[in-house]
Enzyme design. Sequence first.
Site, PDB file in Angstrom:
ATOM      1  N   HIS A  44      -8.024 -19.415  11.487  1.00  0.00           N
ATOM      2  CA  HIS A  44      -9.300 -19.837  11.043  1.00  0.00           C
ATOM      3  C   HIS A  44     -10.046 -18.672  10.184  1.00  0.00           C
ATOM      4  O   HIS A  44     -10.648 -18.895   9.258  1.00  0.00           O
ATOM      5  CB  HIS A  44     -10.134 -20.119  12.497  1.00  0.00           C
ATOM      6  CG  HIS A  44     -11.696 -20.282  11.906  1.00  0.00           C
ATOM      7  ND1 HIS A  44     -12.061 -21.486  11.402  1.00  0.00           N
ATOM      8  CD2 HIS A  44     -12.750 -19.364  11.934  1.00  0.00           C
ATOM      9  CE1 HIS A  44     -13.495 -21.157  11.302  1.00  0.00           C
ATOM     10  NE2 HIS A  44     -13.751 -19.952  11.624  1.00  0.00           N
ATOM     11  N   CYS A  87      -9.631 -25.713  13.036  1.00  0.00           N
ATOM     12  CA  CYS A  87     -10.754 -26.701  13.275  1.00  0.00           C
ATOM     13  C   CYS A  87     -10.269 -28.055  13.232  1.00  0.00           C
ATOM     14  O   CYS A  87     -10.989 -29.088  13.841  1.00  0.00           O
ATOM     15  CB  CYS A  87     -11.366 -26.055  12.282  1.00  0.00           C
ATOM     16  SG  CYS A  87     -12.717 -24.730  12.842  1.00  0.00           S
ATOM     17  N   CYS A 144      -9.938 -25.901   7.976  1.00  0.00           N
ATOM     18  CA  CYS A 144      -8.699 -25.044   8.575  1.00  0.00           C
ATOM     19  C   CYS A 144      -8.010 -25.819   9.511  1.00  0.00           C
ATOM     20  O   CYS A 144      -8.479 -26.824  10.030  1.00  0.00           O
ATOM     21  CB  CYS A 144      -8.948 -23.542   8.874  1.00  0.00           C
ATOM     22  SG  CYS A 144      -9.398 -23.570  10.731  1.00  0.00           S
ATOM     23  N   ASP A 146       0.911  -1.111   0.004  1.00  0.00           N
ATOM     24  CA  ASP A 146       0.210   0.009  -0.012  1.00  0.00           C
ATOM     25  C   ASP A 146       0.937   1.190   0.022  1.00  0.00           C
ATOM     26  O   ASP A 146       1.876   0.996   0.343  1.00  0.00           O
ATOM     27  CB  ASP A 146      -0.780   0.068   1.400  1.00  0.00           C
ATOM     28  CG  ASP A 146      -2.075   0.583   1.297  1.00  0.00           C
ATOM     29  OD1 ASP A 146      -2.223   1.462   0.176  1.00  0.00           O
ATOM     30  OD2 ASP A 146      -3.072   0.551   2.128  1.00  0.00           O
ATOM     31  N   SER A 147       0.391   2.383  -0.489  1.00  0.00           N
ATOM     32  CA  SER A 147       1.492   3.472  -0.772  1.00  0.00           C
ATOM     33  C   SER A 147       1.763   4.221   0.601  1.00  0.00           C
ATOM     34  O   SER A 147       2.914   4.953   0.583  1.00  0.00           O
ATOM     35  CB  SER A 147       0.722   4.461  -1.552  1.00  0.00           C
ATOM     36  OG  SER A 147      -0.245   5.097  -0.891  1.00  0.00           O
ATOM     37  N   GLY A 148       0.915   4.139   1.619  1.00  0.00           N
ATOM     38  CA  GLY A 148       1.205   4.587   2.777  1.00  0.00           C
ATOM     39  C   GLY A 148       0.474   6.003   2.886  1.00  0.00           C
ATOM     40  O   GLY A 148       0.279   6.603   3.760  1.00  0.00           O
ATOM     41  N   GLY A 149      -0.369   6.607   1.963  1.00  0.00           N
ATOM     42  CA  GLY A 149      -1.013   7.721   1.842  1.00  0.00           C
ATOM     43  C   GLY A 149      -2.264   7.660   2.980  1.00  0.00           C
ATOM     44  O   GLY A 149      -2.431   8.789   3.568  1.00  0.00           O
ATOM     45  N   ASP A 180      -1.840   8.627  -3.108  1.00  0.00           N
ATOM     46  CA  ASP A 180      -2.949   9.562  -3.333  1.00  0.00           C
ATOM     47  C   ASP A 180      -3.434  10.083  -1.861  1.00  0.00           C
ATOM     48  O   ASP A 180      -3.130   9.635  -0.948  1.00  0.00           O
ATOM     49  CB  ASP A 180      -4.093   8.540  -3.677  1.00  0.00           C
ATOM     50  CG  ASP A 180      -4.641   7.410  -2.693  1.00  0.00           C
ATOM     51  OD1 ASP A 180      -3.325   6.881  -2.140  1.00  0.00           O
ATOM     52  OD2 ASP A 180      -5.553   6.877  -2.477  1.00  0.00           O
ATOM     53  N   ASP A 218      -8.266  -6.718   0.296  1.00  0.00           N
ATOM     54  CA  ASP A 218      -7.346  -6.905   1.466  1.00  0.00           C
ATOM     55  C   ASP A 218      -8.334  -6.075   2.697  1.00  0.00           C
ATOM     56  O   ASP A 218      -8.742  -5.240   2.342  1.00  0.00           O
ATOM     57  CB  ASP A 218      -6.028  -6.286   1.253  1.00  0.00           C
ATOM     58  CG  ASP A 218      -5.936  -4.732   1.476  1.00  0.00           C
ATOM     59  OD1 ASP A 218      -5.969  -3.997   2.660  1.00  0.00           O
ATOM     60  OD2 ASP A 218      -6.427  -3.961   0.486  1.00  0.00           O
ATOM     61  N   CYS A 255     -15.155 -26.997   8.856  1.00  0.00           N
ATOM     62  CA  CYS A 255     -14.303 -26.058   8.428  1.00  0.00           C
ATOM     63  C   CYS A 255     -13.025 -26.702   7.995  1.00  0.00           C
ATOM     64  O   CYS A 255     -12.541 -27.749   8.952  1.00  0.00           O
ATOM     65  CB  CYS A 255     -14.115 -25.064   9.663  1.00  0.00           C
ATOM     66  SG  CYS A 255     -12.581 -23.967   8.863  1.00  0.00           S
TER      67      CYS A 255
HETATM   68 ZN   LIG Z   1     -11.789 -23.266  10.786  1.00  0.00          ZN
END
Ligand SMILES: [Zn+2]
Length: 411
Positions: free
Chosen positions: A375, A349, A346, A98-101, A177, A306, A344
């Site tokens: 998760h 889980c 993941c 990200d630009s930091g703006g 920006d 994001d 799930c």
């Molecule tokens: Zn999970």
Amino acid sequence: MTPAEDGFGFTPGAVLPDGRGRTGTIRTPHGEIRTPAFVAVGTKATVKAVLPEAVAALGAQAVLANAYHLYLQPGPDVVEEAGGLGAFMNWPGPTVTDSGGFQVMSLGVGFKKVLAMNTAGLADDDVIAAGKNRLAHVDDDGVTFTSHLNGDRHRFTPEVSMRIQHQLGADIMFAFDECTTLMNTRGYQENSLARTQAWAVRCLTEHGRLTAARSDRPYQALFGVVQGAQFEDLRRRAARDLAALEVAGRRFDGYGIGGALEKENLGTIVGWVCEELPFDAPRHLLGISEPDDFFAAVAAGADTFDCVMPSRVARNAAVYTARGRYNVNTAANRRAFSPIEDGCDCYTCAHYTRAYLHHLFKAKEMVAATLCTIHNERFTVRLVDDIRTSIEAGDFEAFREEFLGGYYSPR
Ligand SMILES: [Zn+2]
């Protein structure tokens, strides 16, 4: 385009019936990103509490870090000497900065990137305009700001942001920006947009110079950022102007959609912008992770996303499920010997119960944050992956209705 620039590209894939939402593939020197995709946020060159191996295992295709934070600490020269962001943080896949703006300009204001801005007590242009209590001051050339770490004064201009991001070495960078808020007046938005567009020209110019000077390195793509708040004419003009912008034969490689968006207008605003942008360039919507926002933004033509929220709320014991969000910290979970969410896929889980997580949070054990972050990041990455699959399968609308019906119905 030099041979090194062959490393970046975007190929659209399946398209929704109305011609806007689509799948695609972003090609970078460090691998591909199949879109729509959720990019994990590693603000300070780490996805908080999670090792990069776990970030890869949960399916994240790319990681986004922040130029403002890495500029202040450890400094872009250190990251460059380490071999760039990916090498420094041991993430072999695609990286984004990200630009930091946004961070520079939101200092001392406390509003969030896109939604749910906390602007209580602020009025109109106080939010952005020069004020006695602000840590940042914006002028036509750039932004002067005070470090949130030690109070030192710094100055960002479009050229400085480009130099920092080239040193950080991410595959995808964003133009510098001005990020306004919904509180700003129409007049301020117009002036701000003119400034952001002028900065876009300077970013592209400096990016071209740096790319030529550093041609031995993997190509870094630059995305222009579309601002314009809630105004259709401003958003459309900003997108059109950025899409048409060419400096010494160089155009933006993709586009970011930034600034304050009211949740109820999110799809509409993304739609205005995407209609003006070239179809064969990727579009990144900054800072969203609510399921209904993903569906609305993808339908309107956004490709990547994001957000810090999945990991931020995980550190406070809030977990996402197909039936909405709950807190694993509550008494009801003390003897719940089942996973956060049945079914799930993941790591958390597969191996841990809510009772164990409840215990870890109560005992203030660090691994509680690790397990819940895995998760939540998996939930978010998988949701956007499933949206991609639904577009390919031709049942996006059915999946949208089914998923949102479950997520927003009372538990
Ligand atoms: Zn999970």
